[in-house]
Every structure is written in structure tokens, then in C-alpha cells.
Write an enzyme that holds these catalytic residues in place. Structure first.
Site, PDB file in Angstrom:
ATOM      1  N   ASP A  90       0.818  -1.220   0.000  1.00 15.92           N
ATOM      2  CA  ASP A  90       0.000   0.000   0.000  1.00 15.92           C
ATOM      3  C   ASP A  90       0.847   1.263   0.000  1.00 15.92           C
ATOM      4  O   ASP A  90       0.682   2.151  -0.850  1.00 15.92           O
ATOM      5  CB  ASP A  90      -0.928   0.018   1.221  1.00 15.92           C
ATOM      6  N   ARG A 110      -0.799   4.175  17.412  1.00 11.50           N
ATOM      7  CA  ARG A 110      -1.000   5.128  16.323  1.00 11.50           C
ATOM      8  C   ARG A 110      -0.716   6.582  16.747  1.00 11.50           C
ATOM      9  O   ARG A 110      -0.038   7.309  16.023  1.00 11.50           O
ATOM     10  CB  ARG A 110      -2.406   4.995  15.745  1.00 11.50           C
ATOM     11  N   SER A 141      -4.216 -10.392   7.203  1.00 11.01           N
ATOM     12  CA  SER A 141      -3.214  -9.337   7.376  1.00 11.01           C
ATOM     13  C   SER A 141      -2.775  -9.308   8.827  1.00 11.01           C
ATOM     14  O   SER A 141      -3.522  -9.690   9.729  1.00 11.01           O
ATOM     15  CB  SER A 141      -3.794  -7.974   6.971  1.00 11.01           C
TER      16      SER A 141
END
Length: 442
Positions: A59, A138, A223
């Protein structure tokens, strides 16, 4: 036609020259050209610099190439937060895609000390299952991304988070809270991007057409997202909750069936709710720095927990969740603990929805830290085939009074006192049901 050497221009007076516009021109003679104006610098044609959170995977490799096509100067940023990844390979791949710079930043220590420890203190558990392993990392990654953007004078940041899911929220809310002027480029929310790339096959075709180097496609039909605290397995066959082969395969991959038949016994020490030391009782090894502690606990335990459509593996986080919870129960006043438990639920919710930098989350975090001032002591745990068993507790600040709770001695308690307590509390109960019976009788 004359050659450039034959062309003359009338001289301008100083006053006229000052008013004259600057003109870039080309003199053409037959098929020959001479550029009289200097070339326009590349920087003038660029849209500016963008810091891309880059992993070297499919990606973000495609996103990097697309950002270059669109006229951005791309700065690749790789965050090391404890995942097993070939950073040097990614560093080599990024310049081949035309990056302006490559930064590899190790954020493992700050991830443990500033993000994981507050979560352990709060006993944060989202929806009774999720220990927030991805939700916590994150904002840590995004904080360093903004720091690089500010240092490099970049006006944009970008990421490869999909348009579905919370990753985009966790990243972007952190970015905007730290630097409101920076703009986020989110390709997977742009119609021109997601309409072109509808799946892995389209991305793979793009890499072949543009000669983009990417790692071999994973063989597993799901994933995986990994950091120091957590590994998540999602998508693919895991999206079918009735598919039993997914769980079986992952159990084999994590090696639970091959785990030793004898338990590991650990002594875990806390002070003010923060982990200080871990000692393996069997071999005497001791670990004391925050990062080393967490990495060691990851090595000695594995734990699986089903949630929604993914499987989450949070070994060290699971050990510390249970050890801290029991130390807290031994040292914290019961009423304070009730309030703190409510704050812990709120903290888990705020982190999960991306509000780690919001003022209400900061307030809750500070309140929880205050509650941890007396949370000190040692806990002994047994780790056996992915499970955590509590063996014993000890604390200099313990509120446990054996004489008071023992059934063998009265201690400072008079059993007759319970009569008044029961009478007072039963008064409301008796009256309520007495009134209810009258209403029912009518």
C-alpha cells in the site's frame, strides 16, 4: 532568418529598464534553439513536501509513487515501535521510489513509558476484550510524524490507513491536535485513488507497471499488524466468524501447543502503578528498564483473545493487566477503586475512538495517575501455556488486615454492630416492597 549572434537589442535607459518586465524568451533559427532564460527550478513546480508514514509494503509503496506523480516531494518515515521488520530493506527501497529523505525513528521507549504504562494503570480494556495495542501505538507514531514534518518544513503528512476502520482516526486526530496547520493526505479516502485500486491485484499491477520494488506477498490468508505490545490478525478468512480453520492455524503459528509443560514463575514489582522490576524465580534473571521489561514479558507469554473479526495477541500486556489489577486491589481504597474503574472504562473508550490528545482524555489520564500513588508491591504469577495465574501478593502499603477479616478471631470488629447496619439498610427495602404490594392489590 539570422543566427542569435546577428541579433541586436536597443539599449534601454536606466529609467526604462527599471519599469520593464522580465521576459523569458526563446530565439529560434531554423531548427536550432537557444534558451535565453535560466531553467525553472524543480522546487517551483513542486506542491511541497509530504511526510509519508511508510512501511515498505504494498500500500504505502504505491502511495509513495502516486504522491510523486502528483508533484509532491516525499519524505518517507518509518516508525520502529517494536515490530519485527526489515527497516534497512525498507530504507533501501524508498529512495528507488524517488523519496526526498528517509527517516527511521525508534519510538519503542516512549511507546512503553508514555502510552502503555498509562493504559496499564487504568486497566483499560475495551469491550471486555481489547487491550488497545493498536489504538495506543498510532498516536505515538503520528506524534513523531508531525515532529518530522515541522522540522523539515513539510505542509503535508500522509498515511496508508484504509477508509474503513479506526487507524485513520487515531493518526489524523493526533496530527491535527499537534499542528492544526498541517494537512493530511489520505489516499484511501480519495475517489480517484480507491476507484483505481479496488484491491491487491490492482496495486500489484501498478507496481509491475511502474517498476516499484515491494516485498513478497504474504502466504497467510490474513493481514498482520505488529508492535511491541500487540499483534493483530485480521481480514481474509478471519472475516468469517464461523471459519474454524483460522483459529486453528493461528494457534499453530503462535506455538501454544508446543509451549513447555512446566510453568514460568515471575515476581513483578510495581511502584505508583508503574512496573519497576521483573524477576524470573526459576533462573533468577532480573529485568529493570521499561523497554527491557516489556520485551522480556513478551517472550515468556503468549495470549489469544477473540474480538469481533480479528485475533489479538497481547502477551506482556495481558500479564501486566492481571498483575497490576491485583496489586491495585490490595492497596487501593474500595470506594476510590470504584471511581477509578469507571475512569478506566472511559479511558479505554477515549483511546479507542482516537481521542488520546483530547482534553477530556488528558483529564482522565491525570486522574488515574493520582489514584496510583499507593499502588505499590510485588506480585508472583505463574505463566502456563498462554494463561496467567496469580500466586501471591505483598505490599508495604497493603490495606489488607488479616485479623479484621479472619473467621477465627474477632479483631477490632464487633459482630453485633452488623444488626444496626442491616436494620438501617432494610428500612428502605421493606417500605418499598410494602408500598408495591398495596399498588398490586388494587
Amino acid at each position: 532568418p539570422k543566427t542569435p549572434a546577428d541579433i541586436t537589442f536597443p539599449a534601454l535607459s536606466p529609467a526604462t529598464a527599471a519599469r520593464a518586465p522580465v521576459v523569458h524568451c526563446t530565439v529560434k533559427t531554423d531548427s536550432r534553439c537557444r534558451e535565453l532564460a535560466p531553467p525553472i527550478p524543480d522546487a517551483m513546480s513542486s506542491k511541497g513536501s509530504v511526510v509519508l508514514a511508510y512501511s515498505g509494503g504494498l500500500d504505502t509503496s504505491c502511495i509513495l509513487a502516486r504522491l510523486k506523480e502528483q508533484g509532491y516531494d516525499v519524505i518517507a518515515y518509518l516508525a520502529n515501535n517494536g515490530q519485527k521488520e526489515d527497516f534497512e530493506e525498507a530504507r533501501k527501497a524508498a529512495p528507488k521510489l524517488g523519496t526526498k529523505k528517509v527517516f527511521i525513528e525508534d519510538v519503542s521507549r516512549e511507546f512503553v513509558e508514555e502510552f502503555i504504562w498509562p493504559a496499564i494503570q487504568s486497566s483499560a480494556l475495551y469491550e471486555d476484550r481489547y487491550l488497545l495495542g493498536i489504538s495506543l501505538t498510532r498516536p505515538c507514531i503520528a506524534r513523531k510524524q508531525v515532529e518530522i514534518a515541522q522540522r523539515e518544513g513539510a505542509k503535508y503528512v500522509s498515511h496508508g490507513a484504509p477508509g474503513k476502520g479506526n487507524d485513520q482516526v487515531w493518526c489524523e486526530l493526533t496530527c491535527y491536535s499537534l499542528a492544526s496547520h498541517i494537512k493530511v493526505i489520505a489516499p484511501w479516502r480519495m475517489p480517484e485513488f480507491y476507484n483505481q485500486f479496488k484491491g491487491c491485484s490492482d496495486l500489484m499491477e501498478y507496481t509491475k507497471h511502474h517498476g516499484i520494488p515491494i516485498p513478497v506477498t504474504p502466504k497467510n490468508p490474513w493481514s498482520m499488524d505488529e508492535n511491541l505490545m500487540h499483534i493483530s490478525y485480521e481480514a481474509g478468512i478471519l472475516e468469517d466468524p464461523q471459519e474454524p480453520s483460522a483459529s486453528r492455524s493461528l494457534h499453530e503459528d503462535l506455538g501454544q501447543a508446543k509451549a513447555p509443560n512446566t510453568p514460568d514463575i515471575l515476581e513483578i514489582k510495581f511502584k505508583k502503578g508503574v512496573l519497576l522490576k521483573v524477576t524470573n524465580v526459576k533462573d533468577g534473571t532480573t529485568h529493570q528498564t521499561p523497554l527491557a521489561l516489556f520485551m522480556y514479558l513478551n517472550e515468556v507469554n503468549r495470549f489469544l483473545g477473540m474480538k469481533s473479526r480479528g485475533i489479538y495477541d497481547t502477551p506482556a500486556g495481558t500479564i501486566l493487566y492481571h498483575a497490576h489489577l491485583d496489586t491495585e486491589a490490595l492497596t487501593m481504597d474500595g470506594k476510590v477503586r470504584q471511581i477509578k474503574q469507571g475512569l478506566g472504562l472511559k479511558y479505554a473508550e477515549l483511546v479507542y475512538i482516537g481521542f488520546w490528545r483530547n482534553p477530556e482524555c488528558e483529564f482522565v489520564r491525570h486522574s488515574i495517575a493520582k489514584s496510583q500513588e499507593r499502588v505499590e508491591g510485588k506480585v508472583q504469577v505463574s505463566l502456563f501455556k498462554g494463561q496467567v495465574y496469580m500466586l501471591g501478593w505483598e505490599s508495604p502499603l497493603s490495606l489488607y488486615n488479616e485479623d479484621l477479616v479472619s473467621m477465627n478471631v474477632h479483631g477490632n470488629y464487633e459482630p453485633i454492630d452488623a444488626t444496626g447496619f442491616i436494620n438501617i439498610n432494610s428500612l428502605r427495602l421493606k417500605e418499598y416492597h410494602h408500598r408495591q404490594s398495596k399498588v398490586t392489590a388494587k
